[in-house]
Design a protein around this motif. Structure first.
Motif, PDB file in Angstrom:
ATOM      1  N   GLY A 160     -27.762  37.100  27.703  1.00 38.98           N
ATOM      2  CA  GLY A 160     -27.937  35.797  28.332  1.00 38.98           C
ATOM      3  C   GLY A 160     -26.874  35.481  29.371  1.00 38.98           C
ATOM      4  N   HIS A 161     -27.117  34.381  30.077  1.00 39.84           N
ATOM      5  CA  HIS A 161     -26.240  33.981  31.179  1.00 39.84           C
ATOM      6  C   HIS A 161     -25.990  32.481  31.138  1.00 39.84           C
ATOM      7  CE1 HIS A 161     -27.190  37.881  32.997  1.00 39.84           C
ATOM      8  NE2 HIS A 161     -28.393  37.642  32.520  1.00 39.84           N
ATOM      9  N   ILE A 162     -24.742  32.106  31.422  1.00 42.02           N
ATOM     10  CA  ILE A 162     -24.436  30.701  31.679  1.00 42.02           C
ATOM     11  C   ILE A 162     -23.754  30.675  33.039  1.00 42.02           C
ATOM     12  CG2 ILE A 162     -23.195  28.645  30.908  1.00 42.02           C
ATOM     13  CD1 ILE A 162     -23.325  29.780  28.043  1.00 42.02           C
ATOM     14  N   ARG A 163     -24.384  30.016  34.002  1.00 39.19           N
ATOM     15  CA  ARG A 163     -23.855  30.049  35.372  1.00 39.19           C
ATOM     16  C   ARG A 163     -23.747  28.644  35.924  1.00 39.19           C
ATOM     17  NH1 ARG A 163     -27.791  34.868  37.522  1.00 39.19           N
ATOM     18  NH2 ARG A 163     -27.058  36.435  36.047  1.00 39.19           N
ATOM     19  N   LYS A 164     -22.689  28.436  36.677  1.00 38.73           N
ATOM     20  CA  LYS A 164     -22.478  27.126  37.279  1.00 38.73           C
ATOM     21  C   LYS A 164     -22.056  27.363  38.713  1.00 38.73           C
ATOM     22  CE  LYS A 164     -20.548  22.722  35.669  1.00 38.73           C
ATOM     23  NZ  LYS A 164     -19.787  22.217  36.791  1.00 38.73           N
ATOM     24  N   TYR A 165     -22.657  26.624  39.635  1.00 42.67           N
ATOM     25  CA  TYR A 165     -22.375  26.864  41.058  1.00 42.67           C
ATOM     26  C   TYR A 165     -22.500  25.564  41.845  1.00 42.67           C
ATOM     27  CZ  TYR A 165     -27.300  27.591  40.072  1.00 42.67           C
ATOM     28  OH  TYR A 165     -28.561  27.454  39.570  1.00 42.67           O
ATOM     29  N   ASP A 166     -22.124  24.444  41.183  1.00 44.96           N
ATOM     30  CA  ASP A 166     -22.196  23.146  41.855  1.00 44.96           C
ATOM     31  C   ASP A 166     -20.851  22.751  42.462  1.00 44.96           C
ATOM     32  OD1 ASP A 166     -20.678  22.447  39.629  1.00 44.96           O
ATOM     33  OD2 ASP A 166     -22.388  21.624  38.532  1.00 44.96           O
ATOM     34  N   GLY A 167     -19.864  23.628  42.365  1.00 39.50           N
ATOM     35  CA  GLY A 167     -18.551  23.350  42.937  1.00 39.50           C
ATOM     36  C   GLY A 167     -17.535  22.908  41.910  1.00 39.50           C
ATOM     37  N   GLU A 168     -18.022  22.356  40.810  1.00 40.89           N
ATOM     38  CA  GLU A 168     -17.099  21.899  39.766  1.00 40.89           C
ATOM     39  C   GLU A 168     -16.946  22.989  38.708  1.00 40.89           C
ATOM     40  OE1 GLU A 168     -15.247  19.169  39.788  1.00 40.89           O
ATOM     41  OE2 GLU A 168     -16.068  18.799  41.786  1.00 40.89           O
ATOM     42  N   ILE A 183     -17.712  47.678  23.688  1.00 43.22           N
ATOM     43  CA  ILE A 183     -17.700  46.317  23.134  1.00 43.22           C
ATOM     44  C   ILE A 183     -19.074  45.661  23.313  1.00 43.22           C
ATOM     45  CG2 ILE A 183     -16.734  43.989  23.434  1.00 43.22           C
ATOM     46  CD1 ILE A 183     -14.047  45.406  24.158  1.00 43.22           C
ATOM     47  N   VAL A 184     -19.610  45.796  24.519  1.00 47.74           N
ATOM     48  CA  VAL A 184     -20.914  45.176  24.798  1.00 47.74           C
ATOM     49  C   VAL A 184     -21.981  45.764  23.881  1.00 47.74           C
ATOM     50  CG1 VAL A 184     -22.727  44.923  26.551  1.00 47.74           C
ATOM     51  CG2 VAL A 184     -20.334  44.579  27.186  1.00 47.74           C
ATOM     52  N   SER A 185     -21.931  47.086  23.710  1.00 51.84           N
ATOM     53  CA  SER A 185     -22.967  47.751  22.909  1.00 51.84           C
ATOM     54  C   SER A 185     -22.951  47.302  21.453  1.00 51.84           C
ATOM     55  CB  SER A 185     -22.774  49.268  22.951  1.00 51.84           C
ATOM     56  OG  SER A 185     -22.759  49.703  24.266  1.00 51.84           O
ATOM     57  N   ARG A 186     -21.773  47.055  20.908  1.00 53.20           N
ATOM     58  CA  ARG A 186     -21.745  46.735  19.482  1.00 53.20           C
ATOM     59  C   ARG A 186     -21.779  45.222  19.210  1.00 53.20           C
ATOM     60  NH1 ARG A 186     -15.965  48.526  19.636  1.00 53.20           N
ATOM     61  NH2 ARG A 186     -14.790  46.589  19.513  1.00 53.20           N
ATOM     62  N   SER A 187     -21.806  44.410  20.271  1.00 57.76           N
ATOM     63  CA  SER A 187     -21.857  42.964  20.050  1.00 57.76           C
ATOM     64  C   SER A 187     -23.272  42.539  19.671  1.00 57.76           C
ATOM     65  CB  SER A 187     -21.413  42.231  21.312  1.00 57.76           C
ATOM     66  OG  SER A 187     -20.058  42.511  21.561  1.00 57.76           O
ATOM     67  N   LYS A 188     -23.349  41.492  18.852  1.00 59.86           N
ATOM     68  CA  LYS A 188     -24.660  41.044  18.368  1.00 59.86           C
ATOM     69  C   LYS A 188     -25.461  40.362  19.469  1.00 59.86           C
ATOM     70  CE  LYS A 188     -23.383  40.643  13.548  1.00 59.86           C
ATOM     71  NZ  LYS A 188     -22.657  39.781  12.618  1.00 59.86           N
ATOM     72  N   LYS A 189     -24.781  39.437  20.155  1.00 60.47           N
ATOM     73  CA  LYS A 189     -25.459  38.751  21.256  1.00 60.47           C
ATOM     74  C   LYS A 189     -24.431  38.527  22.350  1.00 60.47           C
ATOM     75  CE  LYS A 189     -28.317  34.680  22.308  1.00 60.47           C
ATOM     76  NZ  LYS A 189     -29.591  35.338  22.599  1.00 60.47           N
ATOM     77  N   THR A 190     -24.740  38.979  23.549  1.00 61.69           N
ATOM     78  CA  THR A 190     -23.775  38.873  24.633  1.00 61.69           C
ATOM     79  C   THR A 190     -24.258  37.876  25.690  1.00 61.69           C
ATOM     80  OG1 THR A 190     -24.865  40.823  25.543  1.00 61.69           O
ATOM     81  CG2 THR A 190     -22.749  41.181  24.460  1.00 61.69           C
ATOM     82  N   ILE A 191     -23.352  37.001  26.090  1.00 67.84           N
ATOM     83  CA  ILE A 191     -23.679  36.023  27.138  1.00 67.84           C
ATOM     84  C   ILE A 191     -22.560  36.070  28.172  1.00 67.84           C
ATOM     85  CG2 ILE A 191     -24.011  33.580  27.676  1.00 67.84           C
ATOM     86  CD1 ILE A 191     -25.058  33.202  24.796  1.00 67.84           C
ATOM     87  N   ILE A 192     -22.934  36.226  29.434  1.00 67.84           N
ATOM     88  CA  ILE A 192     -21.933  36.238  30.519  1.00 67.84           C
ATOM     89  C   ILE A 192     -21.826  34.840  31.129  1.00 67.84           C
ATOM     90  CG2 ILE A 192     -21.356  37.128  32.801  1.00 67.84           C
ATOM     91  CD1 ILE A 192     -22.207  39.770  32.100  1.00 67.84           C
ATOM     92  N   VAL A 193     -20.604  34.379  31.248  1.00 65.30           N
ATOM     93  CA  VAL A 193     -20.330  33.053  31.816  1.00 65.30           C
ATOM     94  C   VAL A 193     -19.692  33.255  33.185  1.00 65.30           C
ATOM     95  CG1 VAL A 193     -19.101  30.882  31.463  1.00 65.30           C
ATOM     96  CG2 VAL A 193     -19.917  32.184  29.473  1.00 65.30           C
ATOM     97  N   GLU A 194     -20.322  32.716  34.227  1.00 59.48           N
ATOM     98  CA  GLU A 194     -19.790  32.908  35.577  1.00 59.48           C
ATOM     99  C   GLU A 194     -19.923  31.647  36.417  1.00 59.48           C
ATOM    100  OE1 GLU A 194     -20.281  36.627  37.750  1.00 59.48           O
ATOM    101  OE2 GLU A 194     -21.860  37.138  36.333  1.00 59.48           O
ATOM    102  N   ASN A 195     -18.940  31.453  37.271  1.00 59.56           N
ATOM    103  CA  ASN A 195     -18.953  30.330  38.208  1.00 59.56           C
ATOM    104  C   ASN A 195     -19.611  30.728  39.532  1.00 59.56           C
ATOM    105  OD1 ASN A 195     -16.194  27.898  38.424  1.00 59.56           O
ATOM    106  ND2 ASN A 195     -18.320  27.652  37.925  1.00 59.56           N
ATOM    107  N   ASN A 196     -20.832  31.284  39.433  1.00 55.94           N
ATOM    108  CA  ASN A 196     -21.568  31.603  40.658  1.00 55.94           C
ATOM    109  C   ASN A 196     -23.062  31.631  40.350  1.00 55.94           C
ATOM    110  OD1 ASN A 196     -22.451  34.353  39.903  1.00 55.94           O
ATOM    111  ND2 ASN A 196     -20.272  34.841  40.043  1.00 55.94           N
ATOM    112  N   HIS A 197     -23.873  31.785  41.378  1.00 53.75           N
ATOM    113  CA  HIS A 197     -25.320  31.691  41.196  1.00 53.75           C
ATOM    114  C   HIS A 197     -25.975  33.000  40.792  1.00 53.75           C
ATOM    115  CE1 HIS A 197     -29.546  31.831  42.626  1.00 53.75           C
ATOM    116  NE2 HIS A 197     -29.585  30.667  42.031  1.00 53.75           N
ATOM    117  N   SER A 198     -25.540  34.089  41.409  1.00 51.81           N
ATOM    118  CA  SER A 198     -26.328  35.319  41.269  1.00 51.81           C
ATOM    119  C   SER A 198     -25.843  36.231  40.152  1.00 51.81           C
ATOM    120  CB  SER A 198     -26.321  36.085  42.595  1.00 51.81           C
ATOM    121  OG  SER A 198     -25.030  36.601  42.833  1.00 51.81           O
TER     122      SER A 198
END
Lengths: 304, 592
Positions: B554-562, B522-537
């Motif tokens: 790409g990455h979207i990460r949130k780690y402020d507690g909310e 799935i990852v290989s054939r996707s046009k643009k992949t972005i991982i969304v995670e509730n952590n820093h690293s």
């Protein structure tokens, strides 16, 4: 309150269907020659036979250390668990199948050091099991360091200038924590040991037998020569096993006289007896799984 | 509020001890009884009195999967709430507050201020009475008849006596009447759907799933945000025949659990990361002894004590690496409360079949969130498969607990059975349980036992459904998430599609086994992949790379507690599609 009998009845003289030798495990112990643990193992095998127990009715649960190898040397179900954790594991086994006879075994480091927290709480909960501690006042398997029961001043590899710490007293600790059967044995007196073990296994609730089990390799302070002239049986002194104050006084004596025997015994409901979930239906482990239609409906009803 | 979808969110803000939970519960009950879907998130701190608590309840006539992006109605129980949140209330919103004690600030154009002279309306009546007056006002603003609230209040307070019921009903009535005369209600009244729903929290869902799976032994040490599982289990223990114990620490919890599981009970325990750390050694014991037992880790913001009441997906590597040595374990991260309920029987069946520990990786967002649920979707009587379990005595002998079978699975006998006496040990052992560690080192036997256990997990992926793409195959962007981000990503995808950007989601639930091949494809054939995670690293990102050798765009990460809000993800995708950045950390605009 009616106290349910959760283990099979154990008369004083059951028809001995098995001999002590029938409780020999598949492996010969690898303890050092002269180790006190041999006497403890032999005593336990004899006690089980004399109580008329069968190997599949018993689960021995140990931690880690020389003495914790015991479940491998006895013919019973066995769990050789983690360092310090036999009482926590044994509580789980006991509550999951309260028809089993549970015997937890281990050493002084395992039980009073790393496992000290579980010792406190298993005693106060009065879990129906027998805890046999082979107390040699040293860490043997790690080649000789102080243990929680080592005497002040003792020189070991980790205390080359002598220990400055006070030792724990297992007997008074157990009494203060609410244990309902508290005894001390000596590996050099097999007959007395068998008698204490039978009483402890028969006792409904948490039974501790702290046993002087000399380490002939690493503890030269507390060997057979040390104990032999000092140990005196409480049974010969007319000790009242319902008198906790006298029990504590005698347990603290550590000089020319060191008492062995049953210090305290009291009747009190066990954790399993106080838990209504065990009232009917036999051991939890063998009950049918899944919710009844009514139980399912009740869950939904409470959500609406 | 859009005309086609009713989508409404209200918040109640105040200090701990001001009684936010009660009006929150009353409203939630009213909403789900009308058949509305509900998603509630409570932002709070680890204090019993004071601080700032902010409960958001979102309702809709269609399924919702997050607490959303905006608020329509705000109740300020103190000045602090007014100061923090008024500026975020948009046109058409209503802000209700006790005008005796709270000064309104400057509202946005089009936001309606609804002051309540509480003392005058209630005629005194104690500190909590402002909540009840406000509830009456809410009902009027939402276009509901007063009777609905009267019933709810009666239900809530009847245990405490008629006097309290009367007092609360009167206060609510005054708030209702005052609103009828003075405030303009919302243009679209609260709709009704034909079928009433129920509410549950994620922790309750986990506990109920366990009960349905046949859990007979539950033990725990209280730790936020996992304590809800203990509370449900304790309350229902006697009705359901479950042994529930609160014990001295998580070390005892995990060891007791292994003992009970070895003796034959389906056994469950739950904790958060700190407690899980203490359980770790016993999890390895279950691996070595081949005992089926399930551990729940409800993640909170770490490390260490961290932020005890805030959410995070920061324990992935902790559970992947829990305990020393190589051993087999299942790890599953449920996507929402219903998923949390459903995975319990599946996980228990798997752990029984493959005789190893299973770990559930939940988090505060799922576990402490409150959600609507259609009870018809709950299967309380799932199939139960205990695998190769021997539970009848035998006269034979020669039983070997760890028999070196082709599948690697050795039939398991329970203690107490005649004819199957055996030892289980944390030391490496031979087929007949005899310890290898104290024998002269025996490399051949050691290798045999390592391979026997490992064989259980050969092709283990096939035992579990592989993850699939949700949305169009040829989307411009593929959002990858795991566990609790499923809902918010789903809503972000919907919003992106409305804005003309085609997006899809790859939601990972099974961490171990990871369907590396299917995911990689799935990852290989996707046009643009972005991982969304509730952590820093980027914990999952790093795991994905280690298992598939693949990277992402790409990455979207949130780690402020909310937790994420849908627009955080939408905005991140927009800026990454524009090509300016490949790493977005959204700003938490609501200060809670």
């Amino acid at each position: 309150m009616t106290i349910r009998d959760t283990t099979q009845d154990m008369p004083d003289q059951p028809p001995a269907s098995l001999q002590a030798k029938d409780f020999k495990g598949p492996v010969e112990p690898d303890w050092c020659p002269g180790c006190g643990d041999f006497g403890v193992l032999k005593g336990l095998q004899k006690a089980c036979a004399e109580l008329g127990l069968l190997p599949h009715q018993i689960v021995t649960v140990s931690g880690i250390g020389c003495s914790s190898n015991l479940p491998g040397y006895i013919n019973s179900y066995g769990m050789h668990t983690l360092h310090g954790r036999p009482l926590a594991v044994a509580t789980g086994v006991q509550l999951a199948n309260h028809e089993l006879t549970i015997i937890a075994t281990g050493g002084d480091g395992d039980g009073y050091g790393i496992g000290g927290n579980h010792f406190v709480h298993t005693a106060r909960r009065n879990v129906d099991l027998t805890y046999i501690v082979m107390n040699n006042q040293i860490y043997g398997l790690t080649t000789g360091q102080i243990s929680p029961t080592s005497s002040k001043g003792m020189k070991t590899k980790s205390t080359p200038f002598g220990s400055v710490e006070m030792p724990v007293n297992p007997i008074t600790s157990a009494i203060m924590n609410g244990a309902t059967f508290v005894a001390r044995g000596y590996s050099g007196d097999g007959k007395h040991l068998v008698d204490l073990m039978k009483k402890a296994i028969r006792h409904k609730g948490f039974s501790l037998i702290d046993i002087f089990s000399p380490c002939v390799t690493f503890n030269h302070d507390n060997d057979y020569k040390f104990f032999k002239p000092r140990v005196k049986k409480l049974e010969d002194e007319g000790h009242d096993t319902s008198d906790w104050k006298s029990a504590c006084e005698k347990a603290l004596m550590w000089g020319d006289t060191i008492y062995t025997g049953l210090f305290l015994q009291k009747e009190q409901p066990t954790l399993g007896q106080l838990e209504p979930v065990l009232d009917e239906g036999g051991p939890l482990a063998y009950r049918s799984l899944g919710l009844s239609k009514e139980q399912g409906q009740n869950i939904i009803k409470r959500m609406m | 509020m859009t005309s086609e979808k009713f989508d409404f969110a209200l918040s109640i803000g105040g200090a701990a001890g001001q009684g936010i939970a009660t009006p929150g519960n009353i409203l939630a009950r009213i909403f789900v009884r009308r058949g509305l879907h509900l998603y509630a998130y409570n932002a709070y701190q680890s204090i019993i009195r004071g601080g700032h608590i902010f409960l958001t309840v979102r309702v809709s006539d269609q399924e919702i999967h997050s607490h959303g992006d905006k608020l329509d109605l705000l109740l300020c129980l103190n000045q602090d709430t007014m100061n923090r949140h008024l500026g975020l209330m948009g046109p058409g919103s209503r802000v209700v507050f006790n005008s005796d004690t709270i000064q309104p600030g400057k509202a946005q154009k089009g936001a309606h201020l609804c002051p309540l002279p509480v003392t005058e309306l209630s005629g005194g009546g104690g500190r909590m009475i402002q909540n009840t007056v406000a509830l009456g006002t809410f009902l009027s603003l939402l276009g509901l008849e007063f009777q609905v609230l009267e019933e709810a209040l009666t239900l809530q307070f009847k245990r405490k006596g008629q006097e309290l019921v009367d007092q609360n009903v009167a206060a609510a009535r005054a708030g209702f009447d005052h609103a009828q005369e003075n405030f303009e209600p919302f243009a679209v009244p609260l709709p009704r759907r034909p079928k009433a729903l129920a509410v549950w929290t994620g922790n309750e869902a986990l506990a109920m799933g366990g009960a349905a799976a046949g859990v007979k032994f539950y033990c725990a040490y209280p730790m936020s945000p996992a304590t809800g599982v203990l509370h449900w289990m304790s309350k229902n223990a006697r009705d359901l025949g479950i042994m529930v114990r609160q014990v001295e620490d998580e070390i005892a919890v995990a060891n007791m659990a292994v003992g009970a599981a070895h003796a034959g009970c389906r056994t469950l325990c739950a904790t958060s990361g700190g407690g899980f750390a203490l359980m770790t050694e016993a999890i390895g014991m279950a691996g070595m002894m081949e005992v089926p037992v399930v551990f729940i880790n409800v993640q909170r913001a770490g490390p260490s004590t961290g932020v005890p009441t805030k959410t995070e997906q920061g324990d992935l590597w902790q559970v992947l690496g829990a305990s020393q040595g190589d051993f087999q374990r299942f790890i599953v991260a449920p996507k929402n409360a219903l998923d949390a309920f459903d995975i319990m029987p599946e996980l228990f069946n798997l752990t029984d079949k493959y005789q190893c520990p299973g770990i559930v990786l939940s988090d505060l967002l799922i576990s402490e969130g409150t959600f609507s649920i259609d009870p018809d979707k709950m299967n309380l009587h799932p199939e139960i498969d205990r695998g190769e379990l021997i539970d009848t005595p035998s006269q034979g002998n020669g039983y070997m607990r760890y028999k070196n079978t082709e599948s690697g699975i050795s039939p398991r006998a329970l203690p107490g059975l005649e004819g199957y006496v055996h030892l289980v040990a944390t030391d490496e052992h031979d087929e007949d349980s005899i310890l290898l560690s104290d024998e002269f080192t025996n490399p051949h036997k050691r290798r045999m036992m390592v391979e026997k256990r490992a064989r259980k997990f050969k092709d283990i992926e096939k035992a579990i459904t592989a993850p699939q793409l949700e949305g169009p195959e040829d989307a411009q962007v593929t959002l990858i998430g795991w566990g609790s981000t499923y809902g918010v990503i789903k809503e972000a995808v919907e919003q992106l599609n409305l804005q003309g950007i085609t997006a899809n989601q790859l939601a990972i639930k099974w961490i171990v086994p990871l369907h590396a091949e299917a995911v990689g494809e799935i990852v290989s054939r996707s046009k643009k992949t972005i991982i969304v995670e509730n952590n820093h690293s980027g914990q999952f990102y790093r795991y994905l790379r280690s298992e598939t050798g693949l990277s992402v765009d790409g990455h979207i990460r949130k780690y402020d507690g909310e937790p994420f809000m849908p627009h955080h993800i939408v905005e991140g995708v927009m800026e990454q599609l524009a090509g300016t950045v490949d790493h977005t950390v959204p700003i938490q605009e609501i200060m809670v």
